[in-house]
Design a protein around this motif. Structure first.
Motif, PDB file in Angstrom:
ATOM      1  N   LEU A 134       0.848  -1.190   0.000  1.00 28.59           N
ATOM      2  CA  LEU A 134       0.000   0.000   0.000  1.00 28.59           C
ATOM      3  C   LEU A 134       0.885   1.241   0.000  1.00 28.59           C
ATOM      4  N   THR A 135       0.606   2.197  -0.856  1.00 30.92           N
ATOM      5  CA  THR A 135       1.383   3.434  -0.906  1.00 30.92           C
ATOM      6  C   THR A 135       0.958   4.308   0.265  1.00 30.92           C
ATOM      7  N   PHE A 136       1.718   4.265   1.359  1.00 28.51           N
ATOM      8  CA  PHE A 136       1.331   4.954   2.584  1.00 28.51           C
ATOM      9  C   PHE A 136       2.587   5.500   3.253  1.00 28.51           C
ATOM     10  N   GLY A 137       2.895   6.763   2.983  1.00 30.45           N
ATOM     11  CA  GLY A 137       4.034   7.416   3.608  1.00 30.45           C
ATOM     12  C   GLY A 137       3.565   8.512   4.536  1.00 30.45           C
ATOM     13  N   LEU A 138       4.244   8.645   5.683  1.00 28.99           N
ATOM     14  CA  LEU A 138       3.810   9.594   6.704  1.00 28.99           C
ATOM     15  C   LEU A 138       4.758  10.777   6.864  1.00 28.99           C
ATOM     16  N   ALA A 139       6.056  10.580   6.589  1.00 36.00           N
ATOM     17  CA  ALA A 139       7.003  11.675   6.824  1.00 36.00           C
ATOM     18  C   ALA A 139       8.208  11.496   5.908  1.00 36.00           C
ATOM     19  N   CYS A 140       9.391  11.935   6.389  1.00 34.94           N
ATOM     20  CA  CYS A 140      10.565  11.988   5.512  1.00 34.94           C
ATOM     21  C   CYS A 140      11.011  10.610   5.047  1.00 34.94           C
ATOM     22  N   CYS A 141      10.719   9.541   5.796  1.00 33.24           N
ATOM     23  CA  CYS A 141      11.081   8.201   5.332  1.00 33.24           C
ATOM     24  C   CYS A 141      10.363   7.852   4.032  1.00 33.24           C
ATOM     25  N   ALA A 142       9.218   8.483   3.802  1.00 33.77           N
ATOM     26  CA  ALA A 142       8.483   8.201   2.567  1.00 33.77           C
ATOM     27  C   ALA A 142       9.261   8.639   1.337  1.00 33.77           C
ATOM     28  N   PRO A 157       3.201  -1.283  -6.261  1.00 27.23           N
ATOM     29  CA  PRO A 157       2.408  -0.503  -5.302  1.00 27.23           C
ATOM     30  C   PRO A 157       0.948  -0.398  -5.722  1.00 27.23           C
ATOM     31  N   ARG A 158       0.082  -0.405  -4.739  1.00 29.23           N
ATOM     32  CA  ARG A 158      -1.353  -0.276  -4.965  1.00 29.23           C
ATOM     33  C   ARG A 158      -1.869   0.940  -4.205  1.00 29.23           C
ATOM     34  N   ALA A 159      -2.917   1.544  -4.714  1.00 27.20           N
ATOM     35  CA  ALA A 159      -3.457   2.761  -4.115  1.00 27.20           C
ATOM     36  C   ALA A 159      -4.648   2.486  -3.202  1.00 27.20           C
ATOM     37  N   THR A 160      -5.005   1.249  -2.995  1.00 22.93           N
ATOM     38  CA  THR A 160      -6.128   0.908  -2.127  1.00 22.93           C
ATOM     39  C   THR A 160      -5.743  -0.264  -1.248  1.00 22.93           C
ATOM     40  N   PRO A 161      -6.147  -0.271   0.016  1.00 20.82           N
ATOM     41  CA  PRO A 161      -5.794  -1.410   0.886  1.00 20.82           C
ATOM     42  C   PRO A 161      -6.476  -2.707   0.484  1.00 20.82           C
ATOM     43  N   ARG A 162      -7.538  -2.641  -0.265  1.00 21.50           N
ATOM     44  CA  ARG A 162      -8.258  -3.864  -0.661  1.00 21.50           C
ATOM     45  C   ARG A 162      -7.522  -4.660  -1.722  1.00 21.50           C
ATOM     46  N   GLN A 163      -6.514  -4.065  -2.345  1.00 19.52           N
ATOM     47  CA  GLN A 163      -5.690  -4.781  -3.323  1.00 19.52           C
ATOM     48  C   GLN A 163      -4.260  -4.999  -2.832  1.00 19.52           C
ATOM     49  N   ALA A 164      -3.979  -4.638  -1.591  1.00 24.72           N
ATOM     50  CA  ALA A 164      -2.611  -4.706  -1.063  1.00 24.72           C
ATOM     51  C   ALA A 164      -2.502  -5.829  -0.038  1.00 24.72           C
ATOM     52  N   ASP A 165      -1.307  -6.402   0.061  1.00 26.53           N
ATOM     53  CA  ASP A 165      -1.025  -7.380   1.109  1.00 26.53           C
ATOM     54  C   ASP A 165       0.141  -6.947   1.981  1.00 26.53           C
ATOM     55  N   LEU A 166       0.633  -5.718   1.805  1.00 28.42           N
ATOM     56  CA  LEU A 166       1.718  -5.184   2.624  1.00 28.42           C
ATOM     57  C   LEU A 166       1.491  -3.692   2.812  1.00 28.42           C
ATOM     58  N   ILE A 167       1.697  -3.228   4.023  1.00 31.35           N
ATOM     59  CA  ILE A 167       1.674  -1.793   4.300  1.00 31.35           C
ATOM     60  C   ILE A 167       3.031  -1.413   4.869  1.00 31.35           C
ATOM     61  N   ILE A 168       3.674  -0.431   4.242  1.00 31.26           N
ATOM     62  CA  ILE A 168       4.966   0.077   4.699  1.00 31.26           C
ATOM     63  C   ILE A 168       4.711   1.396   5.408  1.00 31.26           C
ATOM     64  N   VAL A 169       4.789   1.382   6.722  1.00 29.25           N
ATOM     65  CA  VAL A 169       4.606   2.604   7.504  1.00 29.25           C
ATOM     66  C   VAL A 169       5.937   3.333   7.525  1.00 29.25           C
ATOM     67  N   ALA A 170       6.052   4.370   6.727  1.00 26.02           N
ATOM     68  CA  ALA A 170       7.308   5.096   6.546  1.00 26.02           C
ATOM     69  C   ALA A 170       7.169   6.469   7.175  1.00 26.02           C
ATOM     70  N   GLY A 171       7.761   6.647   8.348  1.00 27.33           N
ATOM     71  CA  GLY A 171       7.728   7.949   9.010  1.00 27.33           C
ATOM     72  C   GLY A 171       6.981   7.912  10.329  1.00 27.33           C
ATOM     73  N   ARG A 172       6.931   9.055  10.975  1.00 22.80           N
ATOM     74  CA  ARG A 172       6.306   9.143  12.294  1.00 22.80           C
ATOM     75  C   ARG A 172       4.788   9.080  12.181  1.00 22.80           C
ATOM     76  N   ALA A 173       4.177   8.399  13.117  1.00 24.04           N
ATOM     77  CA  ALA A 173       2.720   8.294  13.176  1.00 24.04           C
ATOM     78  C   ALA A 173       2.232   9.030  14.409  1.00 24.04           C
ATOM     79  N   THR A 174       1.355   9.967  14.230  1.00 23.91           N
ATOM     80  CA  THR A 174       0.786  10.682  15.368  1.00 23.91           C
ATOM     81  C   THR A 174      -0.319   9.851  16.010  1.00 23.91           C
TER      82      THR A 174
END
Length: 210
Positions: A73-81, A101-118
């Motif tokens: 899943l294309t999911f970046g949160l901060a500078c690591c993205a 990379p996929r733009a929807t979680p329904r087609q993804a099997d991996l999420i890369i959390v890149a950066g700080r999460a509030t």
């Protein structure tokens, strides 16, 4: 000037071209760079009795296919993205590894959390993870996603690790980690996927449900 020209001509004339390798019938053999390594392996296996057969299990074949076609899943949160985007770009080219990379979680099997999460975005990350189909995986990329990074002690709004809301499979350290580090993390995830007993787990779950 004439001496230099004469010596150059003599050096050129003294070299003899190397003869091209030939086969048993005298035909020229193709260069090594033109031969596929897979074709070489198949040719060697065909010479062994029973070498044309590849023995494996259904589970290993399924895991090989899943590990070779990870859709994050294309999911970046901060500078690591930014480093994650560089890993997708032409220099490192994650597509060559089957990472699409996929733009929807329904087609993804991996999420890369890149950066700080509030703390405010943590429920959204959890919801995206829940919308992903099984089997699903998580990579924590960078110090902030892993433990809060430099915001661990002096910031009340930063989550002290994404593993507080979703289970993490692979941690990629760094601030920010280089694209090579992310690629190594994906390789570690592929090794984990190839070892998973998915069919046995599904059969055991079906028996428990019955």
């Amino acid at each position: 000037m004439n001496t230099l020209k004469t010596s150059t001509t003599m050096a050129t004339g003294s070299a003899t071209p190397a003869a091209a390798p030939t086969g048993p019938a005298g035909e020229p053999l193709p260069r090594r760079s033109q031969i596929s390594p897979i074709a070489d392996a198949v040719a060697i296996m065909d010479q062994i009795p029973g070498g044309g057969l590849i023995l494996t299990t259904v589970e290993a074949a399924l895991n090989w296919g899943r590990a070779s076609s990870i859709w994050p899943l294309t999911f970046g949160l901060a500078c690591c993205a930014i480093e994650m985007m560089a890993a997708y770009a032409s220099r490192f080219d994650l597509d060559r590894m089957g990472i699409i990379p996929r733009a929807t979680p329904r087609q993804a099997d991996l999420i890369i959390v890149a950066g700080r999460a509030t703390i405010r975005i943590a429920p959204i990350v959890r919801r995206l993870w829940e919308q992903m189909p099984e089997l699903r995986y998580v990579i924590s990329m960078g110090s902030c996603a892993t433990c809060g990074g430099p915001f661990y002690y002096d910031n009340y709004s930063i989550l002290k690790g994404i593993d507080q809301v979703i289970p993490v499979d692979v941690y990629v350290p760094g601030c920010p980690p280089r694209p090579e580090a992310l690629i190594e993390g994906i390789l570690k995830l592929q090794e984990k996927i190839k070892r998973e007993p998915i069919l046995r787990q599904q059969a055991a779950a079906a028996l428990r449900g019955a």
